[in-house]
Design a protein around this motif. Structure first.
Motif, PDB file in Angstrom:
ATOM      1  N   PHE A  43      -1.512  -5.395   1.108  1.00 22.99           N
ATOM      2  CA  PHE A  43      -2.859  -5.008   0.702  1.00 22.99           C
ATOM      3  C   PHE A  43      -3.820  -5.041   1.890  1.00 22.99           C
ATOM      4  O   PHE A  43      -4.652  -4.156   2.057  1.00 22.99           O
ATOM      5  N   ALA A  44      -3.694  -6.068   2.734  1.00 19.24           N
ATOM      6  CA  ALA A  44      -4.604  -6.232   3.862  1.00 19.24           C
ATOM      7  C   ALA A  44      -4.343  -5.207   4.962  1.00 19.24           C
ATOM      8  O   ALA A  44      -5.277  -4.769   5.640  1.00 19.24           O
ATOM      9  N   PHE A  45      -3.079  -4.856   5.140  1.00 15.86           N
ATOM     10  CA  PHE A  45      -2.702  -3.893   6.175  1.00 15.86           C
ATOM     11  C   PHE A  45      -2.029  -2.707   5.495  1.00 15.86           C
ATOM     12  O   PHE A  45      -0.833  -2.755   5.206  1.00 15.86           O
ATOM     13  N   PRO A  46      -2.768  -1.651   5.237  1.00 14.90           N
ATOM     14  CA  PRO A  46      -2.217  -0.508   4.497  1.00 14.90           C
ATOM     15  C   PRO A  46      -1.016   0.138   5.173  1.00 14.90           C
ATOM     16  O   PRO A  46      -0.262   0.846   4.534  1.00 14.90           O
ATOM     17  N   SER A  47      -0.817  -0.106   6.466  1.00 14.59           N
ATOM     18  CA  SER A  47       0.339   0.490   7.128  1.00 14.59           C
ATOM     19  C   SER A  47       1.649  -0.103   6.611  1.00 14.59           C
ATOM     20  O   SER A  47       2.701   0.500   6.746  1.00 14.59           O
ATOM     21  N   ILE A  48       1.572  -1.302   6.014  1.00 13.44           N
ATOM     22  CA  ILE A  48       2.742  -1.889   5.358  1.00 13.44           C
ATOM     23  C   ILE A  48       2.759  -1.315   3.949  1.00 13.44           C
ATOM     24  O   ILE A  48       1.930  -1.658   3.118  1.00 13.44           O
ATOM     25  N   THR A  49       3.681  -0.459   3.689  1.00 14.43           N
ATOM     26  CA  THR A  49       3.708   0.192   2.383  1.00 14.43           C
ATOM     27  C   THR A  49       4.245  -0.755   1.320  1.00 14.43           C
ATOM     28  O   THR A  49       4.851  -1.782   1.617  1.00 14.43           O
ATOM     29  N   ALA A  50       4.037  -0.378   0.091  1.00 16.40           N
ATOM     30  CA  ALA A  50       4.520  -1.198  -1.024  1.00 16.40           C
ATOM     31  C   ALA A  50       6.042  -1.277  -1.028  1.00 16.40           C
ATOM     32  O   ALA A  50       6.613  -2.304  -1.390  1.00 16.40           O
ATOM     33  N   SER A  51       6.700  -0.209  -0.599  1.00 18.04           N
ATOM     34  CA  SER A  51       8.169  -0.237  -0.589  1.00 18.04           C
ATOM     35  C   SER A  51       8.692  -1.246   0.428  1.00 18.04           C
ATOM     36  O   SER A  51       9.690  -1.926   0.176  1.00 18.04           O
TER      37      SER A  51
END
Length: 85
Positions: A43-51
């Motif tokens: 959530f904090a770093f959008p570059s880390i995707t949910a997948s």
């Protein structure tokens, strides 16, 4: 300065030991905390995707019981009613 480094080293070792004890006694809570931490990072770093966060959670859920061992699994497994008699 040497006292400060010694104190920080001692603090690090104490935290490491407490984490080991926590992992051995509360594997389910540790898995939940790790999964929550990964989701917060996603959530904090959008570059880390949910997948990616989901995969990390799956790996943690699969690897942690193996690392902690059979004794932790027996603590969280439901009791066999035949054993209570």
């Amino acid at each position: 300065m040497k006292r400060l480094l010694t104190y920080l080293n001692d603090l690090t070792l104490r935290a490491y030991v407490k984490l080991q004890v926590f992992a051995a006694t509360e594997p389910v809570r540790l898995r939940a905390a790790l999964t929550s931490a990964v989701m917060v990072l996603a959530f904090a770093f959008p570059s880390i995707t949910a997948s990616v966060a989901e995969r990390v959670g799956y790996v943690g859920a699969a690897v942690l019981p193996i690392l902690v061992g059979e004794s932790a699994r027996s603590k969280v497994s439901p009791a066999d009613p035949a054993d209570e008699e």
